[in-house]
Design a protein around this motif. Structure first.
Motif, short mmCIF file in Angstrom:
data_model
loop_
_atom_site.label_atom_id
_atom_site.label_comp_id
_atom_site.label_asym_id
_atom_site.label_seq_id
_atom_site.Cartn_x
_atom_site.Cartn_y
_atom_site.Cartn_z
N SER A 180 41.65 -28.21 23.92
CA SER A 180 42.22 -29.56 24.02
C SER A 180 42.85 -29.95 22.69
O SER A 180 43.93 -30.56 22.65
CB SER A 180 41.14 -30.57 24.40
N ARG A 181 42.19 -29.59 21.60
CA ARG A 181 42.71 -29.92 20.28
C ARG A 181 44.01 -29.17 20.02
O ARG A 181 44.98 -29.74 19.49
CB ARG A 181 41.69 -29.55 19.21
N ILE A 182 44.08 -27.91 20.40
CA ILE A 182 45.31 -27.13 20.21
C ILE A 182 46.47 -27.78 20.97
O ILE A 182 47.56 -27.95 20.44
CB ILE A 182 45.10 -25.68 20.67
N LEU A 183 46.21 -28.16 22.21
CA LEU A 183 47.25 -28.79 23.01
C LEU A 183 47.62 -30.17 22.45
O LEU A 183 48.80 -30.56 22.46
CB LEU A 183 46.79 -28.92 24.46
N ASN A 184 46.64 -30.89 21.98
CA ASN A 184 46.88 -32.22 21.41
C ASN A 184 47.76 -32.12 20.16
O ASN A 184 48.74 -32.86 20.01
CB ASN A 184 45.54 -32.86 21.06
N VAL A 185 47.43 -31.19 19.26
CA VAL A 185 48.21 -31.02 18.04
C VAL A 185 49.62 -30.54 18.38
O VAL A 185 50.60 -30.97 17.77
CB VAL A 185 47.51 -30.04 17.08
N CYS A 186 49.73 -29.66 19.36
CA CYS A 186 51.04 -29.17 19.79
C CYS A 186 51.92 -30.33 20.27
O CYS A 186 53.07 -30.47 19.84
CB CYS A 186 50.87 -28.14 20.90
N ALA A 187 51.38 -31.16 21.15
CA ALA A 187 52.15 -32.26 21.71
C ALA A 187 52.54 -33.29 20.66
O ALA A 187 53.65 -33.83 20.67
CB ALA A 187 51.36 -32.93 22.84
N ARG A 188 51.64 -33.57 19.72
CA ARG A 188 51.89 -34.59 18.72
C ARG A 188 52.73 -34.09 17.55
O ARG A 188 53.17 -34.89 16.72
CB ARG A 188 50.55 -35.14 18.20
N SER A 189 52.93 -32.77 17.48
CA SER A 189 53.68 -32.22 16.35
C SER A 189 55.18 -32.32 16.54
O SER A 189 55.95 -31.95 15.66
CB SER A 189 53.31 -30.74 16.17
N GLY A 190 55.60 -32.77 17.71
CA GLY A 190 57.03 -32.85 17.99
C GLY A 190 57.55 -31.67 18.78
O GLY A 190 58.76 -31.56 19.02
N ALA A 191 56.65 -30.77 19.18
CA ALA A 191 57.07 -29.63 19.99
C ALA A 191 57.60 -30.14 21.33
O ALA A 191 57.18 -31.19 21.83
CB ALA A 191 55.90 -28.68 20.23
N SER A 192 58.53 -29.40 21.91
CA SER A 192 59.10 -29.78 23.20
C SER A 192 58.07 -29.60 24.31
O SER A 192 57.07 -28.90 24.15
CB SER A 192 60.32 -28.93 23.50
N TYR A 193 58.32 -30.25 25.46
CA TYR A 193 57.43 -30.06 26.60
C TYR A 193 57.43 -28.60 27.02
O TYR A 193 56.38 -28.08 27.44
CB TYR A 193 57.86 -30.95 27.77
N HIS A 194 58.56 -27.92 26.88
CA HIS A 194 58.63 -26.49 27.23
C HIS A 194 57.63 -25.69 26.38
O HIS A 194 56.90 -24.84 26.89
CB HIS A 194 60.05 -25.97 27.01
N ASP A 195 57.58 -25.99 25.07
CA ASP A 195 56.64 -25.29 24.19
C ASP A 195 55.21 -25.65 24.53
O ASP A 195 54.32 -24.79 24.52
CB ASP A 195 56.92 -25.64 22.73
N PHE A 196 54.98 -26.93 24.83
CA PHE A 196 53.64 -27.36 25.22
C PHE A 196 53.19 -26.64 26.48
O PHE A 196 52.06 -26.14 26.57
CB PHE A 196 53.62 -28.87 25.45
N ARG A 197 54.10 -26.58 27.47
CA ARG A 197 53.73 -25.95 28.74
C ARG A 197 53.42 -24.46 28.54
O ARG A 197 52.51 -23.92 29.18
CB ARG A 197 54.85 -26.13 29.76
N ARG A 198 54.15 -23.81 27.66
CA ARG A 198 53.89 -22.39 27.39
C ARG A 198 52.49 -22.21 26.80
O ARG A 198 51.76 -21.30 27.19
CB ARG A 198 54.95 -21.85 26.44
N GLU A 199 52.11 -23.12 25.87
CA GLU A 199 50.77 -23.03 25.29
C GLU A 199 49.72 -23.32 26.35
O GLU A 199 48.67 -22.67 26.41
CB GLU A 199 50.64 -24.02 24.13
N PHE A 200 49.99 -24.30 27.20
CA PHE A 200 49.10 -24.64 28.30
C PHE A 200 48.88 -23.43 29.20
O PHE A 200 47.74 -23.10 29.58
CB PHE A 200 49.70 -25.80 29.09
N GLU A 201 49.96 -22.73 29.56
CA GLU A 201 49.86 -21.56 30.43
C GLU A 201 49.11 -20.42 29.75
O GLU A 201 48.36 -19.69 30.40
CB GLU A 201 51.26 -21.09 30.84
N ASN A 202 49.29 -20.28 28.44
CA ASN A 202 48.56 -19.24 27.71
C ASN A 202 47.06 -19.47 27.80
O ASN A 202 46.27 -18.52 27.90
CB ASN A 202 48.99 -19.20 26.24
N ILE A 203 46.68 -20.73 27.75
CA ILE A 203 45.26 -21.07 27.87
C ILE A 203 44.78 -20.87 29.30
O ILE A 203 43.74 -20.25 29.55
CB ILE A 203 45.03 -22.54 27.42
N ARG A 204 45.55 -21.38 30.23
CA ARG A 204 45.12 -21.31 31.64
C ARG A 204 45.00 -19.88 32.15
O ARG A 204 44.17 -19.60 33.02
CB ARG A 204 46.15 -22.06 32.51
#
Length: 337
Positions: A269-293
């Motif tokens: 959750s922290r990794i995804l939180n930092v990713c989203a708040r860092s200014g990364a695009s939703y595309h980058d966030f979704r890729r990280e989300f999928e890597n976790i899932r």
């Protein structure tokens, strides 16, 4: 060894990187310690601001201070080199943007000597701009023999369900180590750039025979923009999987079994939180989300969690991962920003 002095009892190791705004306050607080038998090892880790010059100035006026200027290699390497250059039987780590109470070293040394503990821990303030907040005491102050340490390890060392965090402060700072255990903690976290202090401190809890926890608030942890702990880097998930593997390897007797699942949820959750708040695009966030899932190891842990032990926020995050709802997770983070 400090010039003109006998061997110091304590070596204070301070990695320094681009903290010129905070560094003088940090070094002033160390220079003003009531304990007299200490040396300060400053590791200037390739600073690009005026931090290196500040270190030089303090060394010129106080022969208890020494500085080593290096190319940037990261905080973990800086601590290891600081230990290499040190002489004390006891080791204290301080971050260069933080500061300490004048009695910091005196009280920790007194505690570790009186109980013959391997590690002494103090409480700390969180400094956010001009506001001070006492961090929750963890664990409860007292002297812990080996049986008490094993109970702490089994019940809350890695994850305390009541406070949603490790049951003992996982940072290297705020502690005094016998030299042997400082070296062991650094070795356990070697080559990590993320949560190396958590790994190192959990390792010590697995092996030490005595721990003393003070009730005094002697360390000031300064929160500010640009800190490494709040910065997203690609590869954070791979780094966390390395961390998880090290913890699993330590836990041969399964003391951490009931804590790991909740800790995994908090970390991803922290990794995804930092990713989203860092200014990364939703595309980058979704890729990280999928890597976790799609990581079977992580999902096996998440599927062991009992919902009754989670807050509403944690349940929402868990279900977003289990049900493959990246947009829900992302929106929740953005709405809280």
């Amino acid at each position: 060894m400090t010039r003109g002095h006998s061997k110091p009892e304590i070596s204070v190791i301070i990695p320094v990187y681009n903290t010129e705004k905070y560094l003088p306050r940090c070094l002033d607080s160390v220079a003003s310690q009531t304990c007299t038998s200490f040396e300060v090892i400053l590791i200037d880790d390739g600073s690009r601001d005026g931090s290196g010059r500040i270190c030089d100035a303090y060394c010129a006026k106080d022969d208890r201070f020494q500085v080593h200027h290096l190319k940037n290699g990261g905080v973990a390497q800086a601590r290891e080199l600081g230990l290499k250059f040190s002489h004390g039987d006891y080791i204290a780590f301080i971050d260069s943007d933080d500061y300490v109470d004048p009695r910091y070293l005196e009280k920790l040394l007194e505690a570790i000597r009186q109980s013959d503990s391997d590690v002494a821990v103090c409480q700390y303030y969180i400094v956010n701009k001009s506001r001070l907040k006492k961090e929750r005491q963890r664990p409860f102050p007292g002297v812990y023999a080996r049986a008490d340490i094993l109970k702490l390890l089994q019940e809350r060392a890695l994850y305390d369900k009541e406070i949603k965090a490790a049951g003992i402060s996982a940072y290297f700072w705020g502690k005094l180590y016998k030299r042997k255990w400082a070296a062991a903690a650094l070795e356990a976290g070697r080559e990590l750039w993320y949560e190396e202090d958590l790994v190192g401190n959990i390792y010590t809890i697995f092996h030490i025979s005595g721990l003393t926890v003070l009730d005094g608030y002697l360390y000031y942890y300064v929160k500010h923009e640009g800190q490494v702990t709040g910065t997203y880097k690609s590869g954070m998930l791979d780094q966390y999987l390395d961390i998880l593997g090290r913890l699993e390897k330590m836990d041969q007797e399964h003391y951490l079994k009931d804590q790991l699942s909740y800790r995994v949820l908090g970390e991803v959750s922290r990794i995804l939180n930092v990713c989203a708040r860092s200014g990364a695009s939703y595309h980058d966030f979704r890729r990280e989300f999928e890597n976790i899932r799609t990581n079977e190891r992580i999902m096996n842990y998440l599927n062991q969690i009992h919902l009754k032990n989670l807050s509403v926020k944690e349940i929402r995050r868990l279900k977003s991962l289990q049900w493959n709802l990246p947009r829900v997770f992302y929106t929740f983070i953005k709405d809280k920003k």
